[in-house]
Design a protein around this motif. Structure first.
Motif, PDB file in Angstrom:
ATOM      1  N   GLN A 189      47.169  41.899  43.052  1.00 41.94           N
ATOM      2  CA  GLN A 189      47.604  41.140  41.882  1.00 41.94           C
ATOM      3  C   GLN A 189      46.477  41.012  40.857  1.00 41.94           C
ATOM      4  OE1 GLN A 189      48.993  37.616  44.145  1.00 41.94           O
ATOM      5  NE2 GLN A 189      50.930  37.859  43.058  1.00 41.94           N
ATOM      6  N   ALA A 190      45.272  40.752  41.336  1.00 45.17           N
ATOM      7  CA  ALA A 190      44.137  40.540  40.430  1.00 45.17           C
ATOM      8  C   ALA A 190      43.730  41.821  39.711  1.00 45.17           C
ATOM      9  CB  ALA A 190      42.943  39.979  41.203  1.00 45.17           C
ATOM     10  N   SER A 191      44.061  42.961  40.278  1.00 45.84           N
ATOM     11  CA  SER A 191      43.671  44.240  39.671  1.00 45.84           C
ATOM     12  C   SER A 191      44.399  44.494  38.362  1.00 45.84           C
ATOM     13  CB  SER A 191      43.947  45.399  40.630  1.00 45.84           C
ATOM     14  OG  SER A 191      45.340  45.675  40.705  1.00 45.84           O
ATOM     15  N   ALA A 192      45.561  43.886  38.187  1.00 43.46           N
ATOM     16  CA  ALA A 192      46.401  44.110  36.998  1.00 43.46           C
ATOM     17  C   ALA A 192      46.800  45.569  36.856  1.00 43.46           C
ATOM     18  CB  ALA A 192      45.684  43.621  35.736  1.00 43.46           C
ATOM     19  N   PRO A 222      32.999  47.535  38.791  1.00 47.69           N
ATOM     20  CA  PRO A 222      33.527  46.233  38.330  1.00 47.69           C
ATOM     21  C   PRO A 222      34.923  46.345  37.730  1.00 47.69           C
ATOM     22  CG  PRO A 222      31.230  46.476  37.698  1.00 47.69           C
ATOM     23  CD  PRO A 222      31.665  47.813  38.227  1.00 47.69           C
ATOM     24  N   ARG A 223      35.227  47.469  37.090  1.00 45.94           N
ATOM     25  CA  ARG A 223      36.538  47.645  36.471  1.00 45.94           C
ATOM     26  C   ARG A 223      37.623  47.831  37.527  1.00 45.94           C
ATOM     27  NH1 ARG A 223      36.662  51.428  31.256  1.00 45.94           N
ATOM     28  NH2 ARG A 223      35.108  49.837  30.775  1.00 45.94           N
ATOM     29  N   TYR A 224      37.267  48.401  38.663  1.00 47.37           N
ATOM     30  CA  TYR A 224      38.244  48.700  39.718  1.00 47.37           C
ATOM     31  C   TYR A 224      37.963  47.927  41.008  1.00 47.37           C
ATOM     32  CZ  TYR A 224      39.698  52.522  36.697  1.00 47.37           C
ATOM     33  OH  TYR A 224      40.166  53.238  35.632  1.00 47.37           O
ATOM     34  N   GLU A 225      37.120  46.898  40.895  1.00 44.83           N
ATOM     35  CA  GLU A 225      36.705  46.170  42.095  1.00 44.83           C
ATOM     36  C   GLU A 225      37.896  45.638  42.883  1.00 44.83           C
ATOM     37  OE1 GLU A 225      33.895  42.393  43.448  1.00 44.83           O
ATOM     38  OE2 GLU A 225      34.122  42.909  41.323  1.00 44.83           O
ATOM     39  N   ALA A 281      45.232  30.310  47.571  1.00 43.28           N
ATOM     40  CA  ALA A 281      44.413  30.251  48.791  1.00 43.28           C
ATOM     41  C   ALA A 281      42.943  30.519  48.464  1.00 43.28           C
ATOM     42  CB  ALA A 281      44.933  31.259  49.817  1.00 43.28           C
ATOM     43  N   GLU A 282      42.679  31.500  47.578  1.00 41.75           N
ATOM     44  CA  GLU A 282      41.304  31.781  47.153  1.00 41.75           C
ATOM     45  C   GLU A 282      40.692  30.539  46.500  1.00 41.75           C
ATOM     46  OE1 GLU A 282      39.474  34.824  47.257  1.00 41.75           O
ATOM     47  OE2 GLU A 282      41.057  35.521  48.605  1.00 41.75           O
ATOM     48  N   ASN A 283      41.469  29.912  45.630  1.00 39.41           N
ATOM     49  CA  ASN A 283      40.968  28.725  44.937  1.00 39.41           C
ATOM     50  C   ASN A 283      40.755  27.562  45.894  1.00 39.41           C
ATOM     51  OD1 ASN A 283      41.057  30.056  42.468  1.00 39.41           O
ATOM     52  ND2 ASN A 283      43.137  29.398  42.027  1.00 39.41           N
ATOM     53  N   LYS A 328      44.758  38.795  51.609  1.00 37.40           N
ATOM     54  CA  LYS A 328      43.669  39.270  50.757  1.00 37.40           C
ATOM     55  C   LYS A 328      44.070  40.557  50.023  1.00 37.40           C
ATOM     56  CE  LYS A 328      39.868  37.645  50.968  1.00 37.40           C
ATOM     57  NZ  LYS A 328      39.190  36.567  50.200  1.00 37.40           N
ATOM     58  N   PHE A 329      44.816  41.422  50.693  1.00 36.03           N
ATOM     59  CA  PHE A 329      45.310  42.641  50.042  1.00 36.03           C
ATOM     60  C   PHE A 329      46.188  42.280  48.850  1.00 36.03           C
ATOM     61  CE2 PHE A 329      49.059  45.451  49.695  1.00 36.03           C
ATOM     62  CZ  PHE A 329      48.439  46.569  49.164  1.00 36.03           C
TER      63      PHE A 329
END
Length: 834
Positions: free
Chosen positions: A375-378, A320-323, A581-583, A369-370
């Motif tokens: 970006q979401a990984s921070a 979950p931390r690195y998903e 796009a995800e939203n 998606k990549f």
């Protein structure tokens, strides 16, 4: 005291006719004298042994007697009632004896009380131990002491639960339970148990030292190396680590010990393949990610291997931390694989369109998606080298290359239409109105900038819903591919015209700008139809009854949704396009569900245009070298110019209004391929308006609701090669996912473990996810190894069962999905002794 003595004696008289009571300290006479026991005669030894014996044995052989002596028990040679005493029980009225009686344990096991008096000074601890004894009476002193350990730490009974509780304390810097164990005189016993169970040996045993040894041994044994502790320690470690209740404690200790044990240095010398199944330390995930990113950037690892690694890490504690990082890696792999197999050529414009909607759109999707997951990984620094590689290949080897080829195909066109592909201007007449010709109601969702590849993702998500189905077809947008013209084209239309000064579009000689004006144009579609145009947020805010009224009162409804364009078309937020796009997909799913709840059964989702998006800011080569010129330049955008008498120039193609199916005498100039025009103050990474495939191929997604449930989960089978026999401390099996995962065959999350016939778990427990989507059956196999516990020794030469279980919803219950019977036949028991 009197009540406890009476209760203890009453229990003894349930089994005995005669009970002796020696008041060694001569302080219990008052208690004896005031004592009343139903059906029991009280007598006292006072130089009257022969008379008592005669009365007890001859005169009243059926009467129950409490035989009291005010003083200690005489020596055996002086005890004239010894023969009678040996045939019955002796009541001891000291505190320890009372506790022994309360616990209903044999008097020969009273050392479990007398050696640990401090433990029993708490009624709460005594009551808990009594509950343990009631549930399962102890067979010996050691078993009673193990239960006392469990009570001291608030555990469930077995040694591994005691260790888990103490690990929890250690993670929080607490030692109250260890100090209670010491006060209770159980410390030596604890370390003897840990030594016997786990092989821990130390001159001065210490729990943190043991914990470090536990982490170290589990790590080395998982690697196949020798460890200080034995296999049972590894099993206990796995159970503790994998329990949802112990997550914080595990993370705290793992983080503390990975530096003490120099795990980062150890990993530097190891091939990532050797640790892909291990998750004892967070540093393992970082090592794997760095290794994967390097290998992918250098293209030294196959896509199949990368995806298998990523998939295996889903079982990792740290996933979950690195998903988002793992997801980014997976999509980067999918992109590289798709690009390496893509035939980026076209023999005609229609061939180019066919190839794009057949496969090429996936490259846009994988790239988007990549970027989203990166970006979401921070933690973009971990992915920096991979990002550079993917960005370069996407921009230069795909988008630029394909659209240069596409430009060659459309350069000579004299009319903006393509055989076999619907025009956006004909959408209402040929597609939306089709339902009205069948006298059916229809709702159309128009999602601004919903690119074809985003709609394809939406298609798959809708198909996952129970009783929902959908299909997707392409449509060619109007040119230039911008909002005002695209929105007007989707309405009933007549004489579409771009207005000179504003770039706004008219139809039926009326403005099409804004929801209110579009509602007026929509009403012109078919005489007698009741129509409605509204914004998505207004619809989503409707109550259930209001939604049903919307269906009841209207034949055609247009809903305008704006998530992607609202974010992408602003310089300040264009880099958040992937998130938008995800939203958008999530929005559309919710909207579809709400529409069906409001009785709409014919739902269409389409868009005004697509878009080009490149995450990295563009360099100079991406801008058109020509500056548009002509009699009048009325509207200038990054991707198109509207004017009058526009002049031909290198890198630009001029279209007349009639060539584009528009009214009026204005010209439209479109930059070749992906080139942008320089426009002050506007973004350049997210653009539309031009003629690239990503901009002009728009989706038409039709959604329907089925009458019957059509979603199920994949089946999983247990495959055992050879005899169903377990003859060692571990066994290997193969689990097989029968069907590939699809929209209607969903993934399955199971736990797998080996159980005895009484449901006792005798192995480690595996959490496994079956989400293979390969058509190749061999790629849907999952090998697993099970390590047997100490408890397995109790079931030797018996049948045991490998069981796959699935949690029932969010409850604590589970149901059995599959089972396989084994015979447990081990020649030598495990190397520990209780």
């Amino acid at each position: 005291m009197g009540d406890r003595v009476a209760a203890s004696l009453s229990r003894m008289f349930e089994e005995e006719r005669l009970v002796f009571w020696y008041d060694a300290d001569r302080d219990m006479r008052e208690t004896f004298e005031t004592l009343t026991l139903g059906g029991v005669e009280k007598v006292e030894i006072d130089n009257n042994e022969f008379g008592l014996k005669y009365r007890i044995l001859r005169q009243e052989p059926d009467q129950k007697f409490l035989i009291y002596k005010h003083g200690p028990e005489p020596k055996m040679q002086d005890n004239w009632l010894l023969d009678v005493q040996l045939a019955t029980s002796v009541f001891k009225a000291d505190q320890a004896a009372i506790w022994v009686q309360e616990l209903d344990i044999p008097t020969q096991h009273d050392a479990a009380v007398r050696d640990h008096m401090e433990f029993y000074r708490s009624q709460k601890r005594l009551d808990r131990l009594k509950q343990f004894e009631t549930d399962k009476p102890s067979a010996g002193v050691s078993e009673i002491r193990r239960k006392m350990l469990a009570v001291c730490v608030g555990a469930d009974g077995d040694l591994d639960t005691v260790v888990e509780a103490l690990l929890e304390d250690l993670s929080q810097g607490k030692d109250a339970h260890l100090r209670l164990i010491e006060r209770s005189g159980l410390t030596e016993f604890l370390w003897k148990q840990i030594a016997n169970a786990y092989g821990y040996q130390a001159d001065s045993p210490d729990f943190e030292d043991f914990a470090i040894a536990l982490f170290q041994s589990a790590y080395h044994r998982a690697l196949g190396d020798a460890g200080q502790l034995n296999a049972e320690a590894l099993l206990t470690f796995r159970r503790w680590k994998n329990s949802r209740h112990n997550g914080e404690a595990f993370e705290a200790l793992s983080g503390r010990y990975q530096d003490i044990l120099k795990i980062p240095e150890d990993l530097n010398g190891r091939d990532a393949r050797t640790v892909v199944a291990i998750d004892h330390f967070e540093e393992i995930d970082r090592h794997l990610i760095r290794s994967l990113v390097t290998a992918m950037s250098e293209q030294t690892v196959s896509s199949v291997e990368v995806l298998n690694w990523v998939r295996e890490r889903r079982q990792s504690h740290w996933y979950p931390r690195y998903e988002h990082i793992y997801q980014a890696i997976a999509y980067a792999t999918e992109f590289q694989q798709a690009l390496s197999t893509a035939n980026l050529s076209m023999s005609s414009a229609t061939d180019g369109l066919k190839r794009y909607v057949g496969n090429w759109y996936k490259l846009d999707q994988f790239y988007r998606k990549f970027i989203y997951h990166m970006q979401a990984s921070a933690q973009p620094s971990l992915l920096s080298s991979l990002y550079e590689s993917i960005e370069n290949r996407y921009s230069n080897s795909f988008v630029l290359k394909v659209n240069d080829l596409w430009q060659d195909q459309i350069a000579g066109l004299s009319e903006w239409q393509f055989s076999g592909y619907e025009r956006q201007q004909d959408f209402y007449l040929n597609q939306a109105a089709e339902y009205r010709r069948r006298d059916q109601k229809v709702v159309v969702i128009i999602s601004d900038a919903l690119r074809y590849e985003v709609a394809e993702e939406c298609l798959r998500e809708i198909r996952k819903l129970n009783r929902f189905d959908a299909d997707l077809k392409p449509m060619i947008s109007a040119l230039p591919s911008y909002t005002q013209l695209g929105m007007a084209s989707l309405l009933p239309n007549k004489s579409l015209e771009i207005l000179e000064k504003s770039g706004e579009v008219s139809s039926f000689d009326q403005s099409t700008v804004g929801t209110a004006n579009r509602a007026k144009i929509l009403a012109k579609g078919r005489d007698g139809d009741h129509t409605k145009a509204l914004k998505a947020e207004d619809f989503m805010n409707m109550k259930g009854a209001e939604g049903k009224e919307l269906f009841r009162d209207n034949h055609v409804v247009y809903i305008y949704h704006n998530r992607i364009d609202a974010v992408g078309d602003k310089l300040q937020t264009e880099d958040r396009l992937p998130e938008a796009a995800e939203n958008a997909v999530a929005d559309l799913i919710k909207m579809v569900q709400k529409l069906t709840s409001a009785n709409f059964s014919n739902i269409m989702i389409t868009a005004d245009h697509g878009f080009l998006y490149q995450h990295r800011p563009l360099d100079e080569s991406s801008f058109s070298v020509a500056e548009p010129a002509g009699e009048e330049v009325l509207v200038k955008n990054r991707r198109f110019v509207v004017g009058r008498g526009l002049k031909e120039a290198a890198g630009l193609k001029i279209w007349k209004a009639d060539q584009l199916g528009l009214a009026g005498d204005l010209d439209v100039s479109i930059p070749n391929s992906v080139n942008r025009l320089r426009v002050k103050g506007s973004g350049s990474r997210f653009v539309h308006g031009g003629a690239c495939l990503q901009e002009i191929v728009v989706p038409v997604l039709r959604v329907g609701k089925q009458r019957e449930a059509d979603v199920s989960k994949v089946d999983v089978q247990i495959v055992v090669a050879g005899k169903s026999l377990i003859s060692s401390g571990q066994t290997a099996v193969m689990l097989y996912q029968v069907q590939p995962v699809s929209e209607k065959q969903h993934a399955r999350q199971l736990t797998a473990g080996i159980y005895a016939s009484d449901e006792e778990l005798i192995s480690d427990l595996h959490d496994v996810t079956f989400d293979f989507n390969s058509e190749n059956a061999r790629e849907r196999e999952m090998p697993l190894k099970f390590l047997l516990s100490r408890a397995a020794d109790e079931y030797n030469n018996q049948d045991v069962f490998l069981k796959l279980k699935e949690q029932i919803g969010k409850t604590s219950h589970s149901e059995e999905i599959a089972s396989h019977r084994f015979q447990l036949k081990r020649g030598i028991k495990t190397d520990f002794d209780f």
